[in-house]
Motif scaffolding. Structure first.
Motif, PDB file in Angstrom:
ATOM      1  N   CYS A 156       0.860  -1.176   0.000  1.00  0.00           N
ATOM      2  CA  CYS A 156       0.000   0.000   0.000  1.00  0.00           C
ATOM      3  C   CYS A 156       0.901   1.231   0.000  1.00  0.00           C
ATOM      4  O   CYS A 156       1.851   1.295   0.769  1.00  0.00           O
ATOM      5  CB  CYS A 156      -0.897   0.010   1.230  1.00  0.00           C
ATOM      6  SG  CYS A 156      -1.830   1.537   1.412  1.00  0.00           S
ATOM      7  N   HIS A 195       0.309   3.993   1.239  1.00  0.00           N
ATOM      8  CA  HIS A 195       0.115   4.806   2.439  1.00  0.00           C
ATOM      9  C   HIS A 195       0.414   4.070   3.732  1.00  0.00           C
ATOM     10  O   HIS A 195       0.410   4.648   4.809  1.00  0.00           O
ATOM     11  CB  HIS A 195      -1.323   5.329   2.505  1.00  0.00           C
ATOM     12  CG  HIS A 195      -1.742   6.038   1.256  1.00  0.00           C
ATOM     13  ND1 HIS A 195      -1.289   7.288   0.948  1.00  0.00           N
ATOM     14  CD2 HIS A 195      -2.525   5.637   0.235  1.00  0.00           C
ATOM     15  CE1 HIS A 195      -1.811   7.646  -0.213  1.00  0.00           C
ATOM     16  NE2 HIS A 195      -2.550   6.661  -0.676  1.00  0.00           N
ATOM     17  N   CYS A 196       0.614   2.749   3.647  1.00  0.00           N
ATOM     18  CA  CYS A 196       0.820   1.958   4.864  1.00  0.00           C
ATOM     19  C   CYS A 196       1.970   0.994   4.647  1.00  0.00           C
ATOM     20  O   CYS A 196       2.278   0.643   3.521  1.00  0.00           O
ATOM     21  CB  CYS A 196      -0.423   1.133   5.204  1.00  0.00           C
ATOM     22  SG  CYS A 196      -1.950   2.061   5.209  1.00  0.00           S
ATOM     23  N   CYS A 203      -6.088  -2.405   0.502  1.00  0.00           N
ATOM     24  CA  CYS A 203      -5.382  -2.301   1.776  1.00  0.00           C
ATOM     25  C   CYS A 203      -6.411  -2.436   2.890  1.00  0.00           C
ATOM     26  O   CYS A 203      -7.370  -1.670   2.943  1.00  0.00           O
ATOM     27  CB  CYS A 203      -4.674  -0.950   1.894  1.00  0.00           C
ATOM     28  SG  CYS A 203      -4.005  -0.663   3.548  1.00  0.00           S
ATOM     29  N   CYS A 227      -6.272   0.995   5.314  1.00  0.00           N
ATOM     30  CA  CYS A 227      -6.751   2.337   4.954  1.00  0.00           C
ATOM     31  C   CYS A 227      -7.734   2.305   3.794  1.00  0.00           C
ATOM     32  O   CYS A 227      -8.152   3.345   3.315  1.00  0.00           O
ATOM     33  CB  CYS A 227      -5.577   3.246   4.635  1.00  0.00           C
ATOM     34  SG  CYS A 227      -4.845   2.906   3.030  1.00  0.00           S
ATOM     35  N   PHE A 244      -7.331   1.736   0.744  1.00  0.00           N
ATOM     36  CA  PHE A 244      -6.796   2.079  -0.571  1.00  0.00           C
ATOM     37  C   PHE A 244      -7.026   0.890  -1.509  1.00  0.00           C
ATOM     38  O   PHE A 244      -6.905  -0.255  -1.095  1.00  0.00           O
ATOM     39  CB  PHE A 244      -5.297   2.374  -0.455  1.00  0.00           C
ATOM     40  CG  PHE A 244      -4.585   2.485  -1.779  1.00  0.00           C
ATOM     41  CD1 PHE A 244      -4.558   3.698  -2.462  1.00  0.00           C
ATOM     42  CD2 PHE A 244      -3.951   1.375  -2.345  1.00  0.00           C
ATOM     43  CE1 PHE A 244      -3.917   3.793  -3.684  1.00  0.00           C
ATOM     44  CE2 PHE A 244      -3.307   1.460  -3.562  1.00  0.00           C
ATOM     45  CZ  PHE A 244      -3.278   2.684  -4.229  1.00  0.00           C
TER      46      PHE A 244
HETATM   47 ZN    ZN Z   1      -3.141   1.422   3.312  1.00  0.00          ZN
END
Ligand code: ZN
Ligand code: ADP
Ligand code: ZN
Length: 807
Positions: free
Chosen positions: A521, A523-524, A543, A546, A548
């Protein structure tokens, strides 16, 4: 003499109490919900305490203090309720207002809004571009000028022009902008047609309609009646004018959660074990009000609850039944409705609509005897006359709130309520938690065991399959030979089965077989999960932290090869593989992908119950309370994910899950079988599950934990820190841990360490675990104190007291 009230306002950033004067004639009591002016708007608030003198003497402040605007709702809190909230706020180190928000139905305290209304037509006036656009927008969007349109809506729709345009229109007096008090979910009204004794002359067709109304009982919902009588509103209006009927708006209560046909039932004759349990419950009296009912799956615990409840209702008392998962509530709810009638059974949980929650909440306040069945947050049900609380499947971790604060455990709150309100508290489980067993050992709860199934039905035989041998024998499938044979037999016997998978999604991660590249991901710090699209959706990578999502690449983003492999075994993949092996087998999938909306889980369970599928494939949710007699086979595809987890509760949890899911088998006339596939068959948990050795297993577990001062002997608190900046959060966490170490006595500071998944939704996360000696949790500093010790206001901080997830 002027009376003042101190209120708790629903406004972020204000944590203390605010003072207002009470207007002459307003009968305000502590706990009333009020509407108060704050700055240039109104906010909802709760009256906490009153003062008469002190403020009045201070003549200066007198002029600054504004009066309370109005009472939104009066006497809303039953006796002791306030104490429960204060204790929760205090114990879980959470501001009171935040605790209150967790307790109250949503939108009870909502902000007021500005409403814009048109004043005059600007026929001759030259408006600027923005002024003109706002004007036109208002003209087309305000359906009725009395109601106006909310300023927020205008800002959302015309973000670039709203501010300037509105100001222009205001200066020219073309619009009025007024502040209005907060709105609450409104009660819902429905037109009801009621039969009267009319004498005026009517046509044959009209007489037919009247006869029909009489036949169906003389009173009916108008919309329904229109359909039934195949008539129109104007005909009904005519009949009303002639005095044959009245049409009136009645308030309806929006209820959620009930479905299916409910066939009423009667109390069953209890078995010896059940009568002993019932007697023990009836003998509970203050101060010994807690009882643990440890009964294997199918031992008849629910029947005991039902019979324990009946006399309480007769005494006009209410009962609160807390259950872990909403997926199973319909089944349980139906059993309660069947016994006591639908009218006194209410469900309360977060999947209800705001309106449904509001209505149910209000009907609880009425004080009429009723049964409320709900999940975690229902522990705050404002029942004034509570006779009993039941926590069914008390070991279940969904009774604990992970976030946001207060991170409360419904079990703990239920105990406080039981003490405060002197009501009976029953914990029911086939696999009681270490916490509740500890209470039994300390003499704080009575223990009753029901070790046998109803009718002495044997417990299903548990077969452990060593997957290492399967591999050695050349079986590369995720299904062992034993499991395949059992499924084939189940199919030919026309029975039903359940396959349990520890994960959701199609597979846990996607990687390149050629270069090993894993898709993460953005963002993670976690890999994306592959989700196979259902008929109308395309495949996607999601994900789980989050949400995504992206579509799966066709070639490897790193080396361009086209060898992508899906690892792990989620529900979707199992479904595919089973279908390949058994093309005729009818399969249903039950996981958070297929049960996303309110009624889907019920539909899936009902379809399965009605024999519309042979095999139900599902995750965790299936472990809870499902009672389907035709199920003879339960397969656990892999127990290893449960076993290999570095949390001190891992063994307890694995034992509970495996025993619970196994308990779904053989509840009907036929013997059940459980097949557990694993690479570690000699693991103590597996041994204990196989031999149904609950007592020994938990005994060892409890003494191990006591040695290390882990819960339930000692206590834990987890401090979570997060920030967009990796540097800041690390610095703050380290500083906080150092400062806490200087303070510590009778507790240990573990960390600071980065969280297991360090980055989630672009926030970097660190944590500090505090381990307290028994009864020393009180020395945990408050949230405010911790923030000071941390030293960086930009870093988010939260506390989880008695955390269940410490990784
Ligand atoms: Zn994420
Ligand atoms: P548990 O809640 O412990 O899993 P249940 O109360 O669901 O057990 O009971 C299991 C099954 O046995 C249910 O189908 C229930 O209707 C039935 N049952 C319970 N008590 C009795 C009884 N005393 N006599 C006959 N059947 C019973
Ligand atoms: Zn590659």
């Amino acid at each position: 003499m002027v009376k003042y009230v101190r209120v708790l306002a629903d406004c972020p950033g204000i944590e203390g109490l605010l003072s207002y004067s009470v207007p002459e004639g307003m009968e305000l009591k502590a706990g009333d919900l009020v509407n108060v002016p704050l700055g240039n708007r109104f906010v909802g608030a709760i009256a906490i305490e009153f003062t008469h003198l002190e403020l009045e003497q201070n003549s200066e402040s007198k002029y600054l203090i504004k009066p309370v605007d109005s009472i939104i709702s009066s006497s809303i809190f039953p006796k002791y309720y306030w104490q429960l909230l204060e204790r929760t706020a205090d114990y879980y180190r959470t501001p009171l207002i935040q605790t209150l928000k967790a307790a109250l139905p949503p939108k009870l305290l909502t902000h007021s809004s500005y409403r814009i209304r048109l004043a005059d037509s600007p026929a001759e006036i030259n408006l600027s571009e923005s002024g003109k656009n706002v004007w036109e927008f208002l003209q087309t969007h305000s359906k009725n000028n009395k109601q106006g349109i909310s300023r927020k809506y205008l800002y959302q729709k015309l973000p670039k022009q709203a501010v300037r345009g509105l100001r222009e229109l205001q200066t020219l007096n073309l619009v009025s902008v007024e502040l209005e008090p907060p709105t609450r979910p409104k009660p819902k009204y429905e037109d009801v047609v009621t039969l009267l004794n009319g004498t005026a002359e009517i046509s044959d067709r009209q007489q037919e309609i009247i006869n029909l109304l009489q036949r169906i009982g003389g009173e009916v919902n108008k919309t329904e009646f229109l359909k039934l009588a195949k008539t129109t509103s104007s005909t009904l209006k005519l009949l009303a004018e002639k005095g044959y009927i009245t049409i009136q708006a009645h308030e309806v209560q929006r209820k959620g959660g009930k479905a299916g046909k409910i066939i009423s039932d009667r109390p069953k004759e209890l078995t010896t074990a059940q009568s002993q349990a019932l007697t023990a419950i009836q003998n509970l009296s203050s101060p010994n009000l807690q009882l643990l009912l440890h009964g294997v799956t199918g031992s008849g615990k629910t029947e005991v609850y039902l019979q324990a409840i009946a006399p309480l209702l007769a005494q006009a008392k209410s009962v609160l039944v807390l259950v872990p998962e909403i997926g199973l509530t319909p089944q349980l709810t139906n059993r309660f409705c069947a016994r006591f009638g639908e009218s006194i059974v209410n469900v309360y949980h977060s999947r209800l609509s705001d309106g449904e929650r509001f209505d149910t909440w209000r009907s609880m306040l009425s004080g009429e005897a009723q049964i409320v069945i709900g999940t975690r947050s229902a522990v705050f049900a404002p029942l004034p006359n509570l006779g009993m609380i039941i926590l069914d499947e008390e070991h279940d971790s969904s009774f604990k709130q992970d976030q946001p604060q207060p991170c409360y455990h419904a079990r703990t709150l239920a105990q406080w309520r039981s003490q405060l309100e002197k009501c009976i508290l029953i914990f029911g489980s086939a696999t009681p938690s270490a916490e509740t067993l500890h209470q039994v050992n300390c003499g704080e709860a009575i223990y009753i065991s029901m070790p046998e199934r109803i009718g002495s039905k044997p417990m299903p035989k548990v077969n452990i399959v060593d997957m290492r041998l399967e591999l050695a024998n050349g079986n590369r499938s995720i299904f062992s030979k034993t499991l395949k044979v059992a499924i084939a037999k189940m199919q030919s016997d026309q029975k039903q089965g359940i396959l349990f998978i520890h994960r959701r999604g199609h597979s846990t991660f996607v990687s390149c077989r050629s270069c090993g590249y894993v898709i993460n991901c953005p963002h993670c710090d976690i890999s994306l999960s592959f989700h196979l699209g259902s008929s109308n959706r395309i495949n996607s990578l999601i994900c789980h932290y989050c949400s995504f999502s992206q579509s799966p690449p066709i070639t490897c983003p790193s080396c361009n090869s086209c060898y992508f492999k899906h690892f792990g075994s989620g529900t979707q993949r199992i479904e595919q593989e089973i279908t390949a092996l058994f093309p005729d087998l009818r399969i249903l999938r039950f996981d958070s992908d297929t049960t996303r909306n309110k009624d889907q889980h019920l539909q899936i369970l009902e379809a399965f119950q009605q024999g519309e599928a042979d095999l139900l494939i599902g995750t965790q949710m299936l472990t809870k309370g499902l009672d389907i007699p035709q199920v003879t086979l339960v397969g656990v595809v892999s127990a290893d994910g449960l076993l290999n987890f570095s949390d001190f509760r891992a063994s307890e949890r694995a034992f509970q899950i495996l025993t619970q899911v196994g308990g779904r088998a053989g509840r009907g006339a036929d013997l059940g079988e459980v097949i557990i596939q694993t690479y570690s068959p000699e693991h103590p948990v597996i041994e204990a599950v196989k031999n149904y050795e609950f007592d020994q297993f938990m005994h060892t577990e409890l003494s191990d934990r006591t040695l290390l001062n882990y819960p339930p002997t000692g206590q834990l608190a987890l401090i979570r820190l997060s920030s967009i900046s990796a540097v800041k959060v690390e610095k703050a966490a380290t500083q906080l841990a150092d400062n806490l170490r200087q303070l510590e006595s009778h507790w240990q500071v573990l960390g600071a360490t980065p969280a297991l998944i360090t980055r989630v939704a672009d926030y970097y996360r660190w944590q500090i675990l505090l381990k307290f000696e028994p009864k020393y949790l009180v020395s945990l500093p408050s949230l405010e104190e911790l923030k000071i010790l941390m030293g960086d206001k930009s870093v988010r901080l939260s506390i989880d007291v008695d955390p269940l997830n410490i990784l």
